[in-house]
Design a protein around this motif. Structure first.
Motif, PDB file in Angstrom:
ATOM      1  N   VAL A   1      36.852 -10.240   5.701  1.00 44.98           N
ATOM      2  CA  VAL A   1      35.473 -10.351   5.215  1.00 44.98           C
ATOM      3  C   VAL A   1      34.561  -9.655   6.212  1.00 44.98           C
ATOM      4  CG1 VAL A   1      33.588 -11.882   4.554  1.00 44.98           C
ATOM      5  CG2 VAL A   1      35.950 -12.579   4.115  1.00 44.98           C
ATOM      6  N   LYS A   2      33.836  -8.649   5.705  1.00 46.14           N
ATOM      7  CA  LYS A   2      32.884  -7.933   6.547  1.00 46.14           C
ATOM      8  C   LYS A   2      31.491  -8.037   5.933  1.00 46.14           C
ATOM      9  CE  LYS A   2      36.105  -4.714   8.675  1.00 46.14           C
ATOM     10  NZ  LYS A   2      36.364  -3.311   9.076  1.00 46.14           N
ATOM     11  N   CYS A   3      30.500  -8.179   6.793  1.00 50.33           N
ATOM     12  CA  CYS A   3      29.105  -8.236   6.357  1.00 50.33           C
ATOM     13  C   CYS A   3      28.382  -7.015   6.906  1.00 50.33           C
ATOM     14  CB  CYS A   3      28.440  -9.519   6.869  1.00 50.33           C
ATOM     15  SG  CYS A   3      26.733  -9.721   6.326  1.00 50.33           S
ATOM     16  N   LEU A   4      27.849  -6.195   6.008  1.00 52.42           N
ATOM     17  CA  LEU A   4      27.110  -4.999   6.415  1.00 52.42           C
ATOM     18  C   LEU A   4      25.620  -5.307   6.412  1.00 52.42           C
ATOM     19  CD1 LEU A   4      28.848  -2.210   4.264  1.00 52.42           C
ATOM     20  CD2 LEU A   4      29.545  -3.128   6.488  1.00 52.42           C
ATOM     21  N   TYR A   5      24.958  -4.997   7.521  1.00 52.08           N
ATOM     22  CA  TYR A   5      23.509  -5.182   7.581  1.00 52.08           C
ATOM     23  C   TYR A   5      22.887  -4.000   8.300  1.00 52.08           C
ATOM     24  CZ  TYR A   5      18.906  -7.152   8.335  1.00 52.08           C
ATOM     25  OH  TYR A   5      17.554  -7.350   8.337  1.00 52.08           O
ATOM     26  N   ARG A   6      21.789  -3.494   7.750  1.00 57.17           N
ATOM     27  CA  ARG A   6      21.239  -2.219   8.233  1.00 57.17           C
ATOM     28  C   ARG A   6      20.436  -2.343   9.518  1.00 57.17           C
ATOM     29  NH1 ARG A   6      16.071  -0.705   4.817  1.00 57.17           N
ATOM     30  NH2 ARG A   6      15.136  -2.747   4.521  1.00 57.17           N
ATOM     31  N   ARG A   7      20.101  -3.569   9.931  1.00 58.76           N
ATOM     32  CA  ARG A   7      19.464  -3.769  11.236  1.00 58.76           C
ATOM     33  C   ARG A   7      20.464  -4.430  12.180  1.00 58.76           C
ATOM     34  NH1 ARG A   7      14.787  -4.694   7.742  1.00 58.76           N
ATOM     35  NH2 ARG A   7      12.998  -3.447   8.440  1.00 58.76           N
ATOM     36  N   ASP A   8      19.982  -4.817  13.375  1.00 56.14           N
ATOM     37  CA  ASP A   8      20.884  -5.472  14.317  1.00 56.14           C
ATOM     38  C   ASP A   8      20.777  -6.983  14.187  1.00 56.14           C
ATOM     39  OD1 ASP A   8      18.453  -6.030  15.482  1.00 56.14           O
ATOM     40  OD2 ASP A   8      18.838  -4.965  17.347  1.00 56.14           O
ATOM     41  N   ARG A   9      21.535  -7.684  14.977  1.00 59.79           N
ATOM     42  CA  ARG A   9      21.592  -9.149  14.895  1.00 59.79           C
ATOM     43  C   ARG A   9      20.231  -9.773  15.135  1.00 59.79           C
ATOM     44  NH1 ARG A   9      26.407 -12.719  16.822  1.00 59.79           N
ATOM     45  NH2 ARG A   9      25.609 -14.817  16.448  1.00 59.79           N
TER      46      ARG A   9
ATOM     47  N   VAL B   1      34.425 -14.135  10.081  1.00 54.34           N
ATOM     48  CA  VAL B   1      33.671 -13.054   9.457  1.00 54.34           C
ATOM     49  C   VAL B   1      33.364 -11.977  10.499  1.00 54.34           C
ATOM     50  CG1 VAL B   1      31.514 -12.441   8.289  1.00 54.34           C
ATOM     51  CG2 VAL B   1      32.660 -14.606   7.752  1.00 54.34           C
ATOM     52  N   ASP B   2      33.493 -10.733  10.088  1.00 51.68           N
ATOM     53  CA  ASP B   2      33.203  -9.589  10.958  1.00 51.68           C
ATOM     54  C   ASP B   2      31.857  -8.993  10.543  1.00 51.68           C
ATOM     55  OD1 ASP B   2      33.243  -7.397  12.617  1.00 51.68           O
ATOM     56  OD2 ASP B   2      34.814  -6.328  11.507  1.00 51.68           O
ATOM     57  N   PHE B   3      30.870  -9.023  11.437  1.00 47.31           N
ATOM     58  CA  PHE B   3      29.558  -8.455  11.157  1.00 47.31           C
ATOM     59  C   PHE B   3      29.514  -7.010  11.644  1.00 47.31           C
ATOM     60  CE2 PHE B   3      28.718 -12.917  10.819  1.00 47.31           C
ATOM     61  CZ  PHE B   3      27.733 -13.009   9.847  1.00 47.31           C
ATOM     62  N   VAL B   4      29.087  -6.128  10.742  1.00 42.49           N
ATOM     63  CA  VAL B   4      28.973  -4.712  11.073  1.00 42.49           C
ATOM     64  C   VAL B   4      27.483  -4.383  11.074  1.00 42.49           C
ATOM     65  CG1 VAL B   4      29.715  -2.376  10.525  1.00 42.49           C
ATOM     66  CG2 VAL B   4      31.158  -4.328   9.879  1.00 42.49           C
ATOM     67  N   TRP B   5      26.889  -4.409  12.255  1.00 42.89           N
ATOM     68  CA  TRP B   5      25.444  -4.219  12.370  1.00 42.89           C
ATOM     69  C   TRP B   5      25.070  -2.751  12.221  1.00 42.89           C
ATOM     70  CZ3 TRP B   5      23.870  -8.927  11.895  1.00 42.89           C
ATOM     71  CH2 TRP B   5      24.540  -9.984  12.526  1.00 42.89           C
ATOM     72  N   LEU B   6      23.789  -2.513  11.921  1.00 45.03           N
ATOM     73  CA  LEU B   6      23.247  -1.155  11.831  1.00 45.03           C
ATOM     74  C   LEU B   6      24.094  -0.287  10.904  1.00 45.03           C
ATOM     75  CD1 LEU B   6      22.338  -0.797  15.600  1.00 45.03           C
ATOM     76  CD2 LEU B   6      20.693  -0.916  13.713  1.00 45.03           C
ATOM     77  N   SER B   7      24.392  -0.854   9.724  1.00 42.59           N
ATOM     78  CA  SER B   7      25.237  -0.167   8.746  1.00 42.59           C
ATOM     79  C   SER B   7      24.600  -0.235   7.365  1.00 42.59           C
ATOM     80  CB  SER B   7      26.628  -0.812   8.699  1.00 42.59           C
ATOM     81  OG  SER B   7      27.250  -0.722   9.970  1.00 42.59           O
TER      82      SER B   7
END
Length: 477
Positions: A317-325, A343-349
């Protein structure tokens, strides 16, 4: 002289209720926090500094009497603590579970600012009312006298239920119309059980039903009954149907099979939790089992989706978010819980395209933070040539919600709406420009917090009662 029960924050450290281990809790939908024991609740409540200007209270949308019920808890006077809590909040045990206290009451605690760790307000609030239910202190709603006035409420979510509570206690006849088969709105179908077990919601619905509130379920206004018919059957109408329209994704391949809406995904999961048969869950459309899942978004709905996918048995499970934490809108506590659970967070994506039919990958463009936007947060900017593909068998869109086109759907062109599509209403009373029509909650504010919906529902109900009183006074002249 009695021993001072408060101001213990120097000697006693902050302590949360025990949290179940991540490798245990990520296999079920039970709540992750245990209850405080009485002694521990009293101990943690005693840390409150009883400050002269209670920022916890002023930063609570309901302005709950937090220092007072913390003091009652510390003194072992739990019934009085419950009565104080219930006086300003229709559903304190629900707010204790799902409010983002880290952004509201606890985030503004004075002793937190002084480095001693905030009082665990939410956990104590939950404990107080759960104890009240166990001890039989939560009384039935019995109006002193029934009134002839009738109010129709569209939406059985937190705003509608809170308004119904206030109106029915005053003796008003209340009917709630809702599109779902169970009342509760997002409390029932949008929030997973690991944050809010459903019997907690259902007992409040049962309390209202026992009090005489009528529920008309599986009712789509504009299809099964017209808005005009509801107005004709009641002395006042409160619109509290929330915002359910999902903000959409754009880009090549965005219509591929396997790209689903967060609300559909969460509703399916919660229905299964109730024991319902859900075809789209059984056939895998809205089920993450054995799949590589990518959730797009950074709010609380995205957190609900990623944590649900883990529990359904996703392989990743990956969470893509276009800003940072630091700039994400969701609760940091929820992010931490999700990370613990795998869960793996992929920041700035930022997703820019999708491959495969059904979907097999998300083309991601890496971002960097530029100048602040109108909200004060730094705006994400694309990094040229940084595209890569994340593998995905299921993509969940958790990009936020927008209002439906109510004037069109309800054939009511006179219903006033803003340029965002929300109902235009007085923020203090919920009154609209249509006679005897009010609105409350997300349909006025846009997608917001449950605690704000509760406040709006209570305020609108009070305004309706005041308008009924004024009308009676005029009729008596």
């Amino acid at each position: 002289m009695a021993k001072q029960p408060m101001l213990k924050f120097v000697d006693i450290g902050r302590d949360m209720p025990e949290k179940r281990a991540a490798d245990v809790r990520n296999h079920d939908f039970n709540e992750i926090y245990a209850e405080f024991a009485e002694a521990k609740a009293a101990e943690q409540a005693s840390r409150c500094s009883q400050c002269g200007v209670p920022y916890c209270q002023s930063h609570c949308p309901l302005h709950n009497n937090i220092p007072d019920w913390l003091r009652m808890t510390a003194m072992g006077r739990l019934k009085e603590a419950y009565e104080l809590s219930q006086a300003t909040n229709t559903f304190p045990e629900i707010c204790g579970r799902i409010c983002p206290q880290d952004r509201l009451c606890e985030g503004n605690c004075v002793i937190e600012q002084s480095g001693h760790g905030t009082v665990t307000i939410g956990s104590v609030e939950k404990y107080i009312t759960d104890t009240a239910w166990e001890q039989g202190w939560v009384e039935d709603i019995v109006p002193l006298a029934d009134r002839s006035e009738s109010v129709g409420i569209i939406g059985a979510g937190p705003a509608g239920l809170a308004a119904a509570d206030v109106l029915r206690r005053a003796g008003v006849q209340v009917t709630i119309y809702d599109r779902h088969d169970r009342a509760g709105g997002l409390l029932t179908y949008g929030i997973p059980g690991f944050k809010l077990e459903k019997d907690v919601v259902m007992r409040r619905v049962d309390q209202l039903e026992k009090a005489g509130v009528k529920f008309v379920m599986n009712c789509n206004v504009g299809e099964d009954i017209s808005f005009q018919a509801i107005r004709g059957q009641h002395d006042a109408v409160l619109i509290a149907n929330g915002v359910y329209k999902t903000r959409d994704l754009r880009g090549p391949g965005s219509g591929a099979t396997g790209i689903v809406r967060a609300i559909d995904y969460l509703i399916a999961s919660n229905k299964v939790g109730f024991g319902d048969e859900v075809e789209e869950y059984d056939n895998g459309t809205l089920n993450a089992k054995g799949k590589k899942v990518v959730v797009i978004g950074g709010g609380d709905t995205a957190m609900d989706c990623v944590r649900t996918a883990i529990r359904q048995g996703a392989t990743s499970v990956k969470c893509l978010y276009r800003r940072d934490r630091a700039n994400m809108p969701g609760s940091q506590r929820e992010v931490a819980n999700a990370e613990e659970e795998g869960v793996d967070f992929v920041w700035l994506s930022n997703p820019v395209a999708f491959s495969g039919e059904p979907v097999s990958g998300v083309v991601v463009q890496k971002m960097r933070l530029g100048d602040p936007d109108a909200s004060g947060r730094q705006s994400p900017e694309p990094i040229e040539g940084s595209d890569y593909t994340e593998e995905a068998d299921l993509v969940i869109k958790a990009l936020g919600f927008e209002p439906e086109d109510l004037p069109e759907a309800w054939a009511e062109p006179e219903l006033p709406v803003t340029r965002w599509g929300t109902v235009q209403a007085d923020f203090r009373t919920g009154a609209t420009s249509l006679a005897d029509v009010y609105a409350a909650g997300d349909i006025v504010r846009g997608a917001s917090l449950v605690v704000w919906a509760i406040k709006d529902g209570r305020d609108s109900a009070s305004a309706i009662l005041a308008d009924f009183k004024a009308a009676q006074a005029v009729a008596a002249e």
